[in-house]
Design a protein around this motif. Structure first.
Motif, PDB file in Angstrom:
ATOM      1  N   ALA A   1       0.819  -1.222   0.000  1.00  0.00           N
ATOM      2  CA  ALA A   1       0.000   0.000   0.000  1.00  0.00           C
ATOM      3  C   ALA A   1       0.847   1.264   0.000  1.00  0.00           C
ATOM      4  O   ALA A   1       0.361   2.338   0.342  1.00  0.00           O
ATOM      5  N   GLU A   2       2.092   1.160  -0.420  1.00  0.00           N
ATOM      6  CA  GLU A   2       2.987   2.314  -0.360  1.00  0.00           C
ATOM      7  C   GLU A   2       2.566   3.468  -1.272  1.00  0.00           C
ATOM      8  O   GLU A   2       3.024   4.586  -1.087  1.00  0.00           O
TER       9      GLU A   2
ATOM     10  N   HIS B   1      -4.593   9.598   4.502  1.00  0.00           N
ATOM     11  CA  HIS B   1      -5.614   9.753   5.552  1.00  0.00           C
ATOM     12  C   HIS B   1      -5.948   8.371   6.081  1.00  0.00           C
ATOM     13  O   HIS B   1      -6.232   7.453   5.306  1.00  0.00           O
ATOM     14  N   PHE B   2      -5.891   8.234   7.405  1.00  0.00           N
ATOM     15  CA  PHE B   2      -6.231   6.977   8.060  1.00  0.00           C
ATOM     16  C   PHE B   2      -7.656   7.059   8.589  1.00  0.00           C
ATOM     17  O   PHE B   2      -7.941   7.827   9.510  1.00  0.00           O
TER      18      PHE B   2
ATOM     19  N   CYS C   1       0.432  13.127   7.767  1.00  0.00           N
ATOM     20  CA  CYS C   1      -0.795  12.401   7.426  1.00  0.00           C
ATOM     21  C   CYS C   1      -1.931  12.906   8.306  1.00  0.00           C
ATOM     22  O   CYS C   1      -1.703  13.637   9.266  1.00  0.00           O
ATOM     23  N   THR C   2      -3.156  12.518   7.965  1.00  0.00           N
ATOM     24  CA  THR C   2      -4.307  12.894   8.786  1.00  0.00           C
ATOM     25  C   THR C   2      -4.985  11.631   9.305  1.00  0.00           C
ATOM     26  O   THR C   2      -4.874  10.560   8.710  1.00  0.00           O
ATOM     27  N   TYR C   3      -5.691  11.790  10.421  1.00  0.00           N
ATOM     28  CA  TYR C   3      -6.335  10.663  11.102  1.00  0.00           C
ATOM     29  C   TYR C   3      -7.795  10.996  11.358  1.00  0.00           C
ATOM     30  O   TYR C   3      -8.103  12.038  11.939  1.00  0.00           O
TER      31      TYR C   3
ATOM     32  N   TYR D   1       4.706   2.877   6.144  1.00  0.00           N
ATOM     33  CA  TYR D   1       4.592   2.445   4.749  1.00  0.00           C
ATOM     34  C   TYR D   1       3.624   3.312   3.949  1.00  0.00           C
ATOM     35  O   TYR D   1       3.622   3.278   2.721  1.00  0.00           O
ATOM     36  N   ALA D   2       2.792   4.075   4.617  1.00  0.00           N
ATOM     37  CA  ALA D   2       1.839   4.944   3.922  1.00  0.00           C
ATOM     38  C   ALA D   2       2.578   6.156   3.350  1.00  0.00           C
ATOM     39  O   ALA D   2       3.475   6.698   3.991  1.00  0.00           O
ATOM     40  N   PRO D   3       2.196   6.602   2.160  1.00  0.00           N
ATOM     41  CA  PRO D   3       2.869   7.778   1.588  1.00  0.00           C
ATOM     42  C   PRO D   3       2.446   9.065   2.304  1.00  0.00           C
ATOM     43  O   PRO D   3       1.417   9.109   2.985  1.00  0.00           O
TER      44      PRO D   3
END
Length: 123
Positions: free
Chosen positions: A35-36, A60-61, A76-78, A54-56
Motif C-alpha cells: 500500500a505504499e 488519511h487513516f 498524514c491525517t487521522y 509504509y503509507a505515503p
C-alpha cells in the motif's frame, strides 16, 4: 481496493459480501508495503508507527479500531472513530466509550450491535 490479510478465508468472505460485478476490484495483499502508493487507509485493527510508515505522505487513516491508533505521522491525517448515540429507552447502559465526550450514551457501532443483539436475546 486492497485488503491486507493473511487469511484467504477471511478475504473471500468479505469479497463475497460485495455485489458480484465489484468483487474483482477487491484485491488481497499480505504486506503493508503493498500500500505504499495508497493515500487512503481504512484501518480495522491497531497498527504500529512502523506499519504506518509504509503509507505515503498525505495519507488519511480512517479508523474503526478501539483503542484508536496513535497519530504518529505529522504528514498524514487521522479520522475520528465512528460513534452512534443509543436510543433513550435503552436500559442498563450508564457509561460511554472512554474516547468520547460524556452524555447521551455515545457508543462505538461494534458495541452498539452487541448491546442490540443482547437486548433481542433477553426479550
Amino acid at each position: 481496493m486492497q485488503m491486507l490479510t493473511t487469511s484467504t478465508e477471511r478475504f473471500q468472505k468479505i469479497q463475497k459480501e460485495a455485489p458480484a460485478e465489484y468483487q474483482k476490484y477487491l484485491v488481497q495483499v499480505t504486506k503493508y508495503q503493498a500500500a505504499e502508493n495508497c493515500k487512503t487507509w481504512i484501518v480495522g485493527k491497531w497498527i504500529t508507527p512502523r506499519e504506518q510508515s509504509y503509507a505515503p505522505k498525505g495519507t488519511h487513516f480512517h479508523q474503526f479500531v478501539v483503542p484508536p491508533i496513535l497519530a504518529f505521522r505529522r504528514d498524514c491525517t487521522y479520522g475520528d472513530l465512528a460513534a452512534m448515540r443509543l436510543p433513550e429507552d435503552v436500559l442498563g447502559v450508564s457509561s460511554c466509550e472512554y474516547t468520547m465526550e460524556r452524555g447521551g450514551s455515545p457508543c462505538m457501532p461494534c458495541r452498539r450491535g452487541g448491546a442490540f443483539t443482547r437486548r433481542m436475546d433477553t426479550s
